[in-house]
Design an enzyme around this catalytic site. Structure first.
Site, short mmCIF file in Angstrom:
data_model
loop_
_atom_site.label_atom_id
_atom_site.label_comp_id
_atom_site.label_asym_id
_atom_site.label_seq_id
_atom_site.Cartn_x
_atom_site.Cartn_y
_atom_site.Cartn_z
N ASP A 12 0.87 -1.19 0.00
CA ASP A 12 0.00 0.00 0.00
C ASP A 12 0.90 1.24 0.00
OD1 ASP A 12 -2.32 1.59 0.14
OD2 ASP A 12 -2.40 1.53 2.31
N SER A 13 0.26 2.39 -0.08
CA SER A 13 1.03 3.65 -0.01
C SER A 13 1.36 4.00 1.44
CB SER A 13 0.18 4.78 -0.58
OG SER A 13 -1.01 4.89 0.18
N TYR A 44 -1.26 8.08 -2.81
CA TYR A 44 -1.50 7.51 -4.13
C TYR A 44 -2.79 8.04 -4.77
CZ TYR A 44 2.14 3.88 -4.37
OH TYR A 44 3.32 3.20 -4.49
N GLY A 45 -3.74 8.40 -3.93
CA GLY A 45 -5.05 8.84 -4.44
C GLY A 45 -5.00 10.13 -5.21
N CYS A 76 -4.61 -1.59 -1.87
CA CYS A 76 -4.83 -0.17 -2.10
C CYS A 76 -5.83 -0.02 -3.24
CB CYS A 76 -3.49 0.47 -2.48
SG CYS A 76 -3.62 2.20 -2.97
N ASN A 77 -6.97 0.59 -2.96
CA ASN A 77 -7.99 0.78 -4.00
C ASN A 77 -7.49 1.73 -5.08
OD1 ASN A 77 -10.95 -0.21 -2.84
ND2 ASN A 77 -9.52 0.33 -1.23
N GLU A 154 -3.14 7.77 8.94
CA GLU A 154 -1.68 7.76 9.15
C GLU A 154 -1.36 8.36 10.52
OE1 GLU A 154 0.90 6.69 6.98
OE2 GLU A 154 -0.67 5.85 5.70
N CYS A 190 -11.30 2.79 0.54
CA CYS A 190 -9.86 3.05 0.71
C CYS A 190 -9.46 2.20 1.90
CB CYS A 190 -9.62 4.53 0.99
SG CYS A 190 -7.94 4.87 1.55
N THR A 191 -8.36 1.49 1.77
CA THR A 191 -8.00 0.54 2.84
C THR A 191 -7.61 1.23 4.14
OG1 THR A 191 -5.77 0.42 1.90
CG2 THR A 191 -7.33 -1.31 1.26
N HIS A 192 -7.34 2.53 4.07
CA HIS A 192 -7.04 3.26 5.31
C HIS A 192 -8.29 3.41 6.19
CE1 HIS A 192 -3.29 4.51 3.37
NE2 HIS A 192 -2.92 5.11 4.49
N1 DGL Z 1 -4.89 2.97 0.99
C1 DGL Z 1 -5.07 3.53 -0.26
C2 DGL Z 1 -6.34 3.15 -0.95
O1 DGL Z 1 -6.93 2.14 -0.63
C3 DGL Z 1 -4.62 4.87 -0.68
C4 DGL Z 1 -4.37 6.02 0.10
C5 DGL Z 1 -3.55 7.06 -0.65
O2 DGL Z 1 -2.33 6.91 -0.68
O3 DGL Z 1 -4.16 7.99 -1.21
O4 DGL Z 1 -6.78 3.82 -1.84
#
Ligand code: DGL
Length: 277
Positions: A12-13, A44-45, A76-77, A154, A190-192
């Protein structure tokens, strides 16, 4: 006869993939997890497609040279909704991706209003619109794309104080009592976000169903690894052996690094160290 543990790389990011990792180790044994997060290119988004695909391909190639894997989970989506095809054609091992759980949400919603909470990248992707068209015809799907929510996750795992007002502000478009269409079901795309379930649920005055893809991913991993899992004579699977985590950009704030190391330890990782790439 003992079989060597299968090596699963979770990527993931940032810390979001931990929500997927948790589900994976719940139902998969005899696996060694390596967790790699690309904080050098976080978030990443907000990255354009080309940059994301090139970066992830290069990074995973370098990493798996040093730490070979039997299976990769793109936890990571934002990355999965855009890079899966490229990654699958580049690597010969199985790659499992995570996409928003739109379909399961359609079975749960009672008022037919679903909220998709994801990164700005994921809410805008053609992949996401296709998922909605395919599986949620006849439902109203509202979207919020938020990077702030990603950074709050985070912060939480780095031991920083996260204030409920911040969450209330982000979710305000869906939680005001005057609204006609208030979602009764949220897709955490989003996995976060599963790491923030309590804070997200607390934004709503009525109970809300939160749906994510973690369990489905864990089942898919189990299916793909099934042939190689081996039980002991009591029919139990061996316990996981060793989990390690890596980041791609050195931390300047050592207090944050040490809080994050503690968080990773509570998830069962033996170490959190820098991967030089
Ligand atoms: N955890 C990530 C996701 O599922 C991305 C978060 C990011 O870096 O923007 O999209």
């Amino acid at each position: 006869m003992k079989m060597p543990a299968k090596r699963v790389l979770i990527f993931d990011s940032g810390v979001g993939g931990l929500s997927v990792y948790e589900q994976i180790i719940n139902i998969n044994s005899n696996i060694e997890c390596r967790y790699l997060f690309d904080n050098a290119y976080f978030p990443y988004g907000e990255l354009p497609r080309e940059k994301l695909v090139t970066r992830i391909t290069q990074l995973l190639t370098d990493f798996t040279k040093q730490y070979p894997a039997d299976l990769i989970v793109i936890a990571c989506n934002s990355a999965s909704t855009i890079a899966l095809d490229d990654l699958r054609s580049h690597f010969s091992i199985p790659i499992v991706g995570v996409v928003p759980a739109i379909k399961p949400a359609t079975f749960i919603t009672k008022n037919n209003v679903i909220g998709l909470l994801a990164t700005p990248g994921t809410v805008e992707r053609a992949y996401t619109s296709t998922l909605i068209e395919q599986f949620a015809a006849g439902k109203k799907v509202l979207r919020i794309g938020s990077t702030k929510l990603v950074t709050l996750a985070e912060d939480k795992l780095m031991g920083k104080v996260v204030k409920q007002e911040e969450f209330n502000k982000i979710l305000a478009p869906w939680s005001s009592a005057e609204l006609k269409d208030i979602p009764d079901t949220l897709v955490l795309g989003c996995t976060h976000f599963p790491l923030l379930k309590e804070e997200i649920a607390a934004c709503f005055t009525k109970p809300i169903q939160l749906v994510d893809s973690g369990e489905a991913i864990a089942l898919r991993v189990r299916q793909l690894l099934a042939n190689s899992l081996i039980s002991n004579e009591k029919g139990e699977f061996k316990q996981p052996l060793l989990h390690q985590a890596f980041y791609t950009k050195a931390f300047t704030n050592l207090t944050h690094l040490s809080a994050l190391q503690k968080s990773f330890m509570t998830y069962g990782f033996e170490s959190l160290s820098f991967f030089d790439c």
